[in-house]
Every structure is written in structure tokens, then in C-alpha cells.
Design a protein around this motif. Structure first.
Motif, PDB file in Angstrom:
ATOM      1  N   THR A 126      52.751 -11.128 -16.491  1.00 38.31           N
ATOM      2  CA  THR A 126      53.924 -10.491 -15.887  1.00 38.31           C
ATOM      3  C   THR A 126      54.740 -11.451 -15.035  1.00 38.31           C
ATOM      4  N   SER A 127      54.116 -12.523 -14.538  1.00 37.01           N
ATOM      5  CA  SER A 127      54.882 -13.554 -13.838  1.00 37.01           C
ATOM      6  C   SER A 127      54.072 -14.842 -13.748  1.00 37.01           C
ATOM      7  N   ARG A 131      49.398  -9.347 -21.383  1.00 34.92           N
ATOM      8  CA  ARG A 131      50.759  -9.823 -21.097  1.00 34.92           C
ATOM      9  C   ARG A 131      50.821 -10.393 -19.685  1.00 34.92           C
TER      10      ARG A 131
END
Length: 167
Positions: free
Chosen positions: A82-83, A80
Motif C-alpha cells: 500500500t505504500s 498488495r
């Protein structure tokens, strides 16, 4: 080394983009990042496979490793982001920073429950939007070891095909 074309998502759009880029440029670095298993499958198979009683293992045409080899690309599964920092052209993946050359967001849609699911029922409610979701649903039905009664909420393409199995 040139920062890669980075594609977030290994659904039909992400994989087709990678295939088209690879067909035009055999040397361009490509990285695909996905929150799921990264298996290559056709999304309509989620419902038609269910109707045919197929296990999840029969729905994927190839796994993430074979996909990576076939595309000569890096495929990062169960990851994933995250930013995203467009100024530095970097992704944050937890504590890791990953540079990208170009970035494509091919994450698809995320189902949203139309109402709050009571905690007592949460373990029995499934949103089936990808092959990993299908695996969880299939395993839950198999654990019952009997025919299941299923309520389908949503009248999208996949929901209608699932409903057709029960009519």
C-alpha cells in the motif's frame, strides 16, 4: 538479521532477478511479493496455451510454494503493497510494516481499457495480463459450454496471438 532484498513482482523479471541473485549468493535473504498467485510461468503461454486449449493448471511450471523452495526465498502471494517509505526502507502492507534492504519494482505493465466499459458488460470484459487473469477468462469460457465469440481490443503480442485463435 539483514533486511532482505525485496522484489515486488513474480513475473519473468522478478523471478529471473531472484534466480541470478541466488546463484551468486546462497545466503542472502530474498522476499518476493506479488499481487497474484506467484506461480512461475512463461507469459507467452497465456496466448499459446489458449490456442492449444490448455487449462490454466497446465501453464505454470511450478506453484509459488515450489518457487519459494527452489529459490530459498519468501514468496508472499495475493499481497498488495500500500505504500513504500524509502527513508525508513519499509513497505506498508495494510497495517503491517515490512523492512527491506534493497527494493526492486518488477511489477510489469498494467493494461488500461481504451474506453469506459459499460457496467452491464463489465463482467464479460477481460484483461489478460497474467496467469490469474487467464484463469478467470478460461473459467468464464468454460461456463458457456459452447464456442464463444470474442472481441479482442489491443494489438500487442498477446492480443495478436489470441486473435489468431479466432481467425
Amino acid at each position: 538479521m539483514t533486511a532482505p532484498l525485496t522484489i515486488l513482482g513474480t513475473g519473468m523479471a522478478g523471478i529471473q532477478l531472484a534466480r541470478q541473485v541466488r546463484a551468486r549468493d546462497a545466503a542472502r535473504p530474498i522476499t518476493l511479493i506479488t499481487a497474484d498467485s506467484g506461480d512461475d510461468y512463461s507469459k507467452p503461454m497465456l496466448s499459446t496455451g489458449f490456442a492449444k486449449g490448455l487449462p490454466p493448471s497446465r501453464l505454470a511450471s511450478r506453484d509459488a510454494l515450489s518457487l519459494a523452495e527452489g529459490l530459498d526465498a519468501v514468496v508472499r502471494t495475493h499481497t498488495r503493497v500500500t505504500s513504500i517509505d524509502p527513508l525508513t526502507k519499509c513497505l506498508e502492507i495494510g497495517a503491517e510494516t515490512l523492512p527491506y534492504g534493497e527494493l526492486v519494482l518488477a511489477t510489469g505493465a498494467a493494461p488500461v481499457a481504451p474506453f469506459a466499459i459499460p457496467p452491464a458488460l463489465a463482467s464479460r470484459v477481460f484483461a489478460i495480463n497474467d496467469l490469474d487473469d487467464y484463469r478467470v477468462f478460461h473459467a468464464a469460457l468454460a461456463r458457456l459450454a459452447r464456442p464463444a465469440r470474442v472481441a479482442i481490443i489491443g494489438s500487442g503480442y498477446i492480443g495478436l496471438e489470441f486473435a489468431d485463435v479466432y481467425t
